[in-house]
Design a protein around this motif. Sequence first.
Motif, PDB file in Angstrom:
ATOM      1  N   ASP A 104     -14.544  42.667  -1.846  1.00  0.00           N
ATOM      2  CA  ASP A 104     -13.755  42.167  -3.539  1.00  0.00           C
ATOM      3  C   ASP A 104     -12.496  41.901  -3.448  1.00  0.00           C
ATOM      4  OD1 ASP A 104     -16.652  42.385  -3.544  1.00  0.00           O
ATOM      5  OD2 ASP A 104     -16.523  43.856  -5.432  1.00  0.00           O
ATOM      6  N   PHE A 105     -11.716  42.807  -3.137  1.00  0.00           N
ATOM      7  CA  PHE A 105      -9.973  41.904  -2.915  1.00  0.00           C
ATOM      8  C   PHE A 105     -10.034  40.932  -2.411  1.00  0.00           C
ATOM      9  CE2 PHE A 105      -5.983  42.635  -1.381  1.00  0.00           C
ATOM     10  CZ  PHE A 105      -5.641  42.360  -2.347  1.00  0.00           C
ATOM     11  N   VAL A 106     -10.429  40.684  -1.060  1.00  0.00           N
ATOM     12  CA  VAL A 106     -10.118  39.142  -0.611  1.00  0.00           C
ATOM     13  C   VAL A 106     -10.825  38.160  -1.233  1.00  0.00           C
ATOM     14  CG1 VAL A 106     -11.588  37.839   1.482  1.00  0.00           C
ATOM     15  CG2 VAL A 106     -10.153  39.978   2.065  1.00  0.00           C
ATOM     16  N   THR A 107     -11.735  38.702  -1.783  1.00  0.00           N
ATOM     17  CA  THR A 107     -12.788  36.780  -2.919  1.00  0.00           C
ATOM     18  C   THR A 107     -12.000  36.920  -4.098  1.00  0.00           C
ATOM     19  OG1 THR A 107     -13.836  38.710  -3.540  1.00  0.00           O
ATOM     20  CG2 THR A 107     -15.072  37.447  -1.422  1.00  0.00           C
ATOM     21  N   ALA A 108     -10.800  38.022  -4.593  1.00  0.00           N
ATOM     22  CA  ALA A 108     -10.023  37.954  -5.876  1.00  0.00           C
ATOM     23  C   ALA A 108      -9.044  36.951  -5.856  1.00  0.00           C
ATOM     24  CB  ALA A 108     -10.343  39.843  -6.349  1.00  0.00           C
ATOM     25  N   ALA A 109      -8.611  37.096  -4.220  1.00  0.00           N
ATOM     26  CA  ALA A 109      -7.473  36.267  -4.373  1.00  0.00           C
ATOM     27  C   ALA A 109      -8.507  34.805  -4.031  1.00  0.00           C
ATOM     28  CB  ALA A 109      -6.892  37.337  -2.668  1.00  0.00           C
ATOM     29  N   ILE A 110      -8.927  34.511  -2.946  1.00  0.00           N
ATOM     30  CA  ILE A 110      -9.505  33.308  -2.166  1.00  0.00           C
ATOM     31  C   ILE A 110     -10.052  32.570  -3.465  1.00  0.00           C
ATOM     32  CG2 ILE A 110      -8.700  33.824   0.010  1.00  0.00           C
ATOM     33  CD1 ILE A 110     -12.330  34.047   0.720  1.00  0.00           C
ATOM     34  N   SER A 111     -10.104  33.140  -4.244  1.00  0.00           N
ATOM     35  CA  SER A 111     -12.157  32.744  -4.311  1.00  0.00           C
ATOM     36  C   SER A 111     -11.452  32.533  -6.521  1.00  0.00           C
ATOM     37  CB  SER A 111     -13.360  32.789  -4.360  1.00  0.00           C
ATOM     38  OG  SER A 111     -14.368  31.914  -4.705  1.00  0.00           O
ATOM     39  N   HIS A 112     -11.532  34.154  -7.064  1.00  0.00           N
ATOM     40  CA  HIS A 112     -12.172  34.432  -7.798  1.00  0.00           C
ATOM     41  C   HIS A 112     -10.788  33.488  -8.987  1.00  0.00           C
ATOM     42  CE1 HIS A 112     -15.341  37.791  -6.889  1.00  0.00           C
ATOM     43  NE2 HIS A 112     -15.179  36.355  -6.466  1.00  0.00           N
ATOM     44  N   VAL A 113      -9.290  34.768  -8.761  1.00  0.00           N
ATOM     45  CA  VAL A 113      -8.172  34.161  -9.255  1.00  0.00           C
ATOM     46  C   VAL A 113      -7.951  32.656  -9.143  1.00  0.00           C
ATOM     47  CG1 VAL A 113      -5.795  34.682  -9.267  1.00  0.00           C
ATOM     48  CG2 VAL A 113      -7.210  36.306  -9.217  1.00  0.00           C
ATOM     49  N   PRO A 114      -8.289  31.867  -8.258  1.00  0.00           N
ATOM     50  CA  PRO A 114      -8.421  30.263  -8.143  1.00  0.00           C
ATOM     51  C   PRO A 114      -8.656  29.565  -8.741  1.00  0.00           C
ATOM     52  CG  PRO A 114      -7.981  31.033  -5.634  1.00  0.00           C
ATOM     53  CD  PRO A 114      -8.283  32.004  -6.511  1.00  0.00           C
ATOM     54  N   HIS A 115     -10.206  30.264  -9.619  1.00  0.00           N
ATOM     55  CA  HIS A 115     -10.549  29.504 -10.275  1.00  0.00           C
ATOM     56  C   HIS A 115     -10.186  30.118 -11.365  1.00  0.00           C
ATOM     57  CE1 HIS A 115     -14.080  29.244  -7.885  1.00  0.00           C
ATOM     58  NE2 HIS A 115     -14.467  28.267  -8.672  1.00  0.00           N
ATOM     59  N   ILE A 116      -9.498  31.090 -11.895  1.00  0.00           N
ATOM     60  CA  ILE A 116      -9.216  31.194 -13.536  1.00  0.00           C
ATOM     61  C   ILE A 116      -8.471  30.641 -13.448  1.00  0.00           C
ATOM     62  CG2 ILE A 116      -7.862  33.424 -14.641  1.00  0.00           C
ATOM     63  CD1 ILE A 116      -9.424  34.670 -12.916  1.00  0.00           C
ATOM     64  N   ILE A 117      -6.750  30.144 -11.761  1.00  0.00           N
ATOM     65  CA  ILE A 117      -5.826  29.125 -11.786  1.00  0.00           C
ATOM     66  C   ILE A 117      -6.399  28.017 -12.639  1.00  0.00           C
ATOM     67  CG2 ILE A 117      -3.978  28.681 -11.021  1.00  0.00           C
ATOM     68  CD1 ILE A 117      -4.282  30.926  -9.622  1.00  0.00           C
ATOM     69  N   ALA A 118      -7.129  27.396 -11.937  1.00  0.00           N
ATOM     70  CA  ALA A 118      -7.536  26.086 -12.061  1.00  0.00           C
ATOM     71  C   ALA A 118      -8.049  25.809 -13.484  1.00  0.00           C
ATOM     72  CB  ALA A 118      -8.514  25.464 -11.519  1.00  0.00           C
ATOM     73  N   SER A 119      -8.868  26.695 -14.446  1.00  0.00           N
ATOM     74  CA  SER A 119      -9.013  27.055 -16.252  1.00  0.00           C
ATOM     75  C   SER A 119      -8.563  27.263 -16.397  1.00  0.00           C
ATOM     76  CB  SER A 119     -10.178  27.593 -15.701  1.00  0.00           C
ATOM     77  OG  SER A 119     -11.199  27.667 -15.330  1.00  0.00           O
ATOM     78  N   THR A 120      -6.888  27.612 -15.898  1.00  0.00           N
ATOM     79  CA  THR A 120      -6.188  27.678 -17.245  1.00  0.00           C
ATOM     80  C   THR A 120      -5.154  26.660 -16.576  1.00  0.00           C
ATOM     81  OG1 THR A 120      -5.887  30.270 -16.488  1.00  0.00           O
ATOM     82  CG2 THR A 120      -3.739  29.352 -17.375  1.00  0.00           C
ATOM     83  N   LEU A 121      -4.629  25.842 -15.715  1.00  0.00           N
ATOM     84  CA  LEU A 121      -4.170  24.579 -15.587  1.00  0.00           C
ATOM     85  C   LEU A 121      -5.130  23.618 -16.918  1.00  0.00           C
ATOM     86  CD1 LEU A 121      -3.219  24.718 -12.097  1.00  0.00           C
ATOM     87  CD2 LEU A 121      -1.933  24.984 -13.782  1.00  0.00           C
ATOM     88  N   VAL A 122      -6.701  23.854 -16.486  1.00  0.00           N
ATOM     89  CA  VAL A 122      -6.772  22.589 -17.513  1.00  0.00           C
ATOM     90  C   VAL A 122      -6.748  23.218 -18.754  1.00  0.00           C
ATOM     91  CG1 VAL A 122      -8.999  21.553 -17.990  1.00  0.00           C
ATOM     92  CG2 VAL A 122      -7.876  21.790 -15.700  1.00  0.00           C
ATOM     93  N   ASN A 123      -6.627  24.198 -19.695  1.00  0.00           N
ATOM     94  CA  ASN A 123      -6.318  24.722 -20.623  1.00  0.00           C
ATOM     95  C   ASN A 123      -5.121  24.546 -21.140  1.00  0.00           C
ATOM     96  OD1 ASN A 123      -9.103  25.380 -21.312  1.00  0.00           O
ATOM     97  ND2 ASN A 123      -8.994  26.931 -20.689  1.00  0.00           N
ATOM     98  N   LEU A 124      -4.159  24.244 -20.527  1.00  0.00           N
ATOM     99  CA  LEU A 124      -3.046  23.819 -20.652  1.00  0.00           C
ATOM    100  C   LEU A 124      -3.011  23.016 -20.277  1.00  0.00           C
ATOM    101  CD1 LEU A 124      -0.150  25.413 -20.603  1.00  0.00           C
ATOM    102  CD2 LEU A 124       0.587  24.720 -17.832  1.00  0.00           C
ATOM    103  N   VAL A 125      -2.850  21.630 -19.948  1.00  0.00           N
ATOM    104  CA  VAL A 125      -2.971  20.529 -20.165  1.00  0.00           C
ATOM    105  C   VAL A 125      -3.541  19.626 -21.766  1.00  0.00           C
ATOM    106  CG1 VAL A 125      -3.599  17.864 -19.858  1.00  0.00           C
ATOM    107  CG2 VAL A 125      -2.879  19.583 -18.030  1.00  0.00           C
ATOM    108  N   GLY A 126      -4.377  20.862 -22.310  1.00  0.00           N
ATOM    109  CA  GLY A 126      -5.857  20.698 -23.036  1.00  0.00           C
ATOM    110  C   GLY A 126      -4.678  20.981 -24.172  1.00  0.00           C
TER     111      GLY A 126
END
Length: 365
Positions: free
Chosen positions: A179-201
């Motif tokens: 769960d620590f590994v997947t948080a770093a390489i998958s879960h947080v990247p999804h959050i960051i990607a969504s944050t970038l899109v919401n930031l542009v909006g």
Amino acid sequence: MEINSVSIIGLGLIGGSLTKALKERLNITEIKAVDLNKQSINQALAEGYITKGYTEINEDIYDSDLIFLCTPVKNAIEYINKLSSKVRDNCIITDVASTKCEIVNFINSMDNPPRFIGGHPMAGTEKSGFASSLSHLFENAYYILTPTIGTKEEDIDVMVNIIKRIGGIPIITDAEEHDFVTAAISHVPHIIASTLVNLVGKLDYPDGKMQTLAAGGFKDITRIASSSPELWENVVLSNKQKIRGVLEAFVETLNEFKKYMDDDNAKSINRYFRTAKELRDSLPDNRKGLLISAHEIIVDVVDKPGIIGEIASILGNNGVNIKNINVSNSREFEQGCLRITLPDSDSVKNAVTLLSDRGYKVYKI
């Protein structure tokens, strides 16, 4: 242990792909399925992938050698409660959820835990449902196994054998590490990607200029923000402790970079980008990972009549299917203007070879 009867609970993309892989590659003669969607059940029956299909678990499901829970974690735990006291003593139960601590901790807290071993196939596509499932989905994909107190050594052997035979690469680890590994390489990247899109909006001009220009590289790095909101709601809530820790580390790293800028520290800025480039360039490209690959190429072409048809003909005449083809108007950091989306990695390799042999400059994304 010989596996003759398998039950799949949840005939979505992963459950459907497991069903097809088990039928085609292991020649399992009895595969039963449970899904609320009768259309998926009927399709799997009509195509000959399952022998029986139900909309709820019953005595027939209890009488299985192996049960795959292909549902979100919360639903999987509910099914375990229903199954644990009714299945055979030698029945192995496994799941495919992308977080493991919640379900493993639940199993370990049971008074009489079943023979459960956590599973997580690191494979998928942008599509969902049985209709999109593929028997080769797990080829060259890591498949994580997380044992519990109910797991026997032979259960691990059975699962490792199955994973290898469906083309996957088994890796055994504990739930906390997973769960620590997947948080770093998958879960947080999804959050960051969504944050970038919401930031542009949030920052965009009234005429939507940012969204107009947000193509090319921006769409690449935020592509995963198009994933299912319901899926990621469940993932985040089931792994929130590990995600919180990784997010805190991410914020700390961003603050370090902000300080480099504030101090005009050119050397540290250069090192920041260089170490990232070196690590990124060292990542293997012949393995499937948690984030779905884009399977795209960029072709450097001159804008002239018929050029798109010419390239489409070269690929089509050689059996390469094109999912999408378009001109990239925002390509500050791209090396060509024609972006082609293909169905899989083999198609990418074939397309690169075919077009390169004909003198085109082609770049894999």
